[in-house]
Design a protein around this motif. Structure first.
Motif, PDB file in Angstrom:
ATOM      1  N   VAL A  28      47.315  34.621  28.299  1.00 49.17           N
ATOM      2  CA  VAL A  28      45.947  34.379  27.820  1.00 49.17           C
ATOM      3  C   VAL A  28      45.916  33.113  26.967  1.00 49.17           C
ATOM      4  O   VAL A  28      44.970  32.311  27.048  1.00 49.17           O
ATOM      5  N   ASN A  49      39.679  32.565  32.843  1.00 47.25           N
ATOM      6  CA  ASN A  49      39.927  33.957  32.474  1.00 47.25           C
ATOM      7  C   ASN A  49      40.899  34.617  33.434  1.00 47.25           C
ATOM      8  O   ASN A  49      40.935  34.306  34.629  1.00 47.25           O
ATOM      9  N   ILE A  50      41.692  35.544  32.867  1.00 42.88           N
ATOM     10  CA  ILE A  50      42.576  36.382  33.661  1.00 42.88           C
ATOM     11  C   ILE A  50      41.900  37.734  33.830  1.00 42.88           C
ATOM     12  O   ILE A  50      41.572  38.392  32.839  1.00 42.88           O
ATOM     13  N   LEU A  51      41.673  38.130  35.062  1.00 44.29           N
ATOM     14  CA  LEU A  51      41.085  39.440  35.358  1.00 44.29           C
ATOM     15  C   LEU A  51      42.235  40.369  35.750  1.00 44.29           C
ATOM     16  O   LEU A  51      42.888  40.161  36.772  1.00 44.29           O
ATOM     17  N   LEU A  52      42.489  41.363  34.908  1.00 41.03           N
ATOM     18  CA  LEU A  52      43.654  42.215  35.144  1.00 41.03           C
ATOM     19  C   LEU A  52      43.518  43.052  36.404  1.00 41.03           C
ATOM     20  O   LEU A  52      44.508  43.353  37.066  1.00 41.03           O
ATOM     21  N   SER A  62      45.277  41.567  40.100  1.00 42.18           N
ATOM     22  CA  SER A  62      44.966  40.557  39.095  1.00 42.18           C
ATOM     23  C   SER A  62      44.499  39.255  39.745  1.00 42.18           C
ATOM     24  O   SER A  62      44.923  38.899  40.835  1.00 42.18           O
ATOM     25  N   SER A  63      43.638  38.559  39.000  1.00 39.09           N
ATOM     26  CA  SER A  63      43.111  37.280  39.490  1.00 39.09           C
ATOM     27  C   SER A  63      42.945  36.315  38.323  1.00 39.09           C
ATOM     28  O   SER A  63      42.843  36.727  37.170  1.00 39.09           O
ATOM     29  N   ILE A  98      51.949  33.768  36.260  1.00 39.03           N
ATOM     30  CA  ILE A  98      51.865  35.231  36.148  1.00 39.03           C
ATOM     31  C   ILE A  98      52.760  35.887  37.198  1.00 39.03           C
ATOM     32  O   ILE A  98      53.501  36.831  36.922  1.00 39.03           O
ATOM     33  N   ARG A 103      56.131  38.571  36.894  1.00 42.71           N
ATOM     34  CA  ARG A 103      55.596  39.881  37.229  1.00 42.71           C
ATOM     35  C   ARG A 103      56.512  41.035  36.806  1.00 42.71           C
ATOM     36  O   ARG A 103      56.028  42.089  36.380  1.00 42.71           O
ATOM     37  N   PHE A 139      56.186  42.612  33.360  1.00 40.12           N
ATOM     38  CA  PHE A 139      55.029  43.468  33.088  1.00 40.12           C
ATOM     39  C   PHE A 139      55.242  44.900  33.553  1.00 40.12           C
ATOM     40  O   PHE A 139      54.386  45.758  33.331  1.00 40.12           O
TER      41      PHE A 139
END
Length: 279
Positions: free
Chosen positions: A2, A18-21, A33-34, A57, A61, A64
């Motif tokens: 972020v 923005n990061i969309l989870l 995620s996008s 990301i 991976r 996470f």
């Protein structure tokens, strides 16, 4: 990640990034995620920045991937300490839409005779206790299966300790700002192993300690409390807990996504197919 997105926004041509989870319980092809990048009329620049962050990301991976604590491990941790512990029942997260009748932790506490401990369930027998209108020993199925994910019923003999109407209020700042709650006619019972069970008629998330105190239960009197939630209950329950443990219980809100029977998600997809290659 972020922070990296915010750094990109310092460029005057980048309007937002923005990061969309991605909501993992949504069984749709778009699940996942996008990265969304908006620039000032420069589509190429937007694509470049979005690809760079998305690639970062993807390369991270495996960092996470969570380490799950199962029921046995959680109960072992409880048995090894005298701390007051709140077990967060991730698979039966009421605020996430679960039926509030998962028995995994109740069965574990009862079998190991870990007491004093407290579990709140909506097994649809709280109203039955009210209808009887008297203290008594009774044999009950503490839970009726809603679906195959929540675990088998616990058959036990329990003593009805008290009845309450299930209405309570919360004045502190809590999840969603709710102040008035009604969990329907409720009953406090205790199993022979010493596990106290609050049986409710309606499904209410554990956002407030008043859910317990309104039924004459002192949260500090229990060494173990099961809260059927993940994040939202912590604001209330941290007041009475020395320690909280997130428990990977079975259920419709399981934290382990690989347990869920997806039908529409795209394939291959990490982490379901761990060898997935992202082009």
């Amino acid at each position: 990640m972020v922070a990296r997105a915010r750094d990109d926004e310092l460029n005057e041509d980048v309007l937002a990034q923005n990061i969309l989870l991605g909501f993992p319980y949504a069984d749709v092809a778009e699940m996942g995620s996008s990265v969304v990048t908006v620039t000032n009329n420069d589509p190429h620049r937007a694509q470049q920045l979005a690809d760079t962050l998305a690639r970062k990301i993807w390369q991270s991976r495996r960092l996470f991937e969570p380490r799950f604590v199962d029921v046995a491990e959680a109960l072992d941790a409880v048995a090894a300490t005298d701390d007051r512990v709140v077990l967060l029942d991730m698979g039966d997260n009421v605020g996430g839409g679960s039926p509030a009748d998962g028995t995994a932790l109740l069965r574990g506490l009862d079998a190991r005779r870990i007491a004093p401990s407290l579990v709140c369930l909506r097994p649809d027998v709280g109203r039955t206790c009210h209808d009887r209108r008297r203290r008594q020993h009774r044999h009950a199925v503490d839970r009726r299966c809603v679906d195959r994910h929540q675990g088998p019923p616990l058959h036990t003999t329990a003593t009805v300790q008290r009845l309450c109407d299930g209405r309570f209020c919360e004045s502190a700042a809590r999840h969603g700002g709710f102040t008035e709650f009604d969990q329907g006619p409720s009953a406090v019972v205790q199993t022979a192993a010493g596990v106290t069970v609050l049986l409710t008629s309606r499904r209410v998330p554990p956002f407030s300690l008043a859910q317990l105190t309104s039924c004459g239960l002192d949260p500090r009197a229990f060494r173990v409390i099961v809260a059927k939630g993940v994040i939202a209950p912590q604001a209330a329950y941290r007041e009475v807990a020395d320690r909280m443990i997130l428990v990977d219980t079975p259920g419709v809100t399981s934290a382990d996504m690989t347990r869920l029977p997806y039908a529409h998600r795209r394939r291959p997809m990490f982490p379901f197919e761990p060898d997935t290659v992202w082009p």
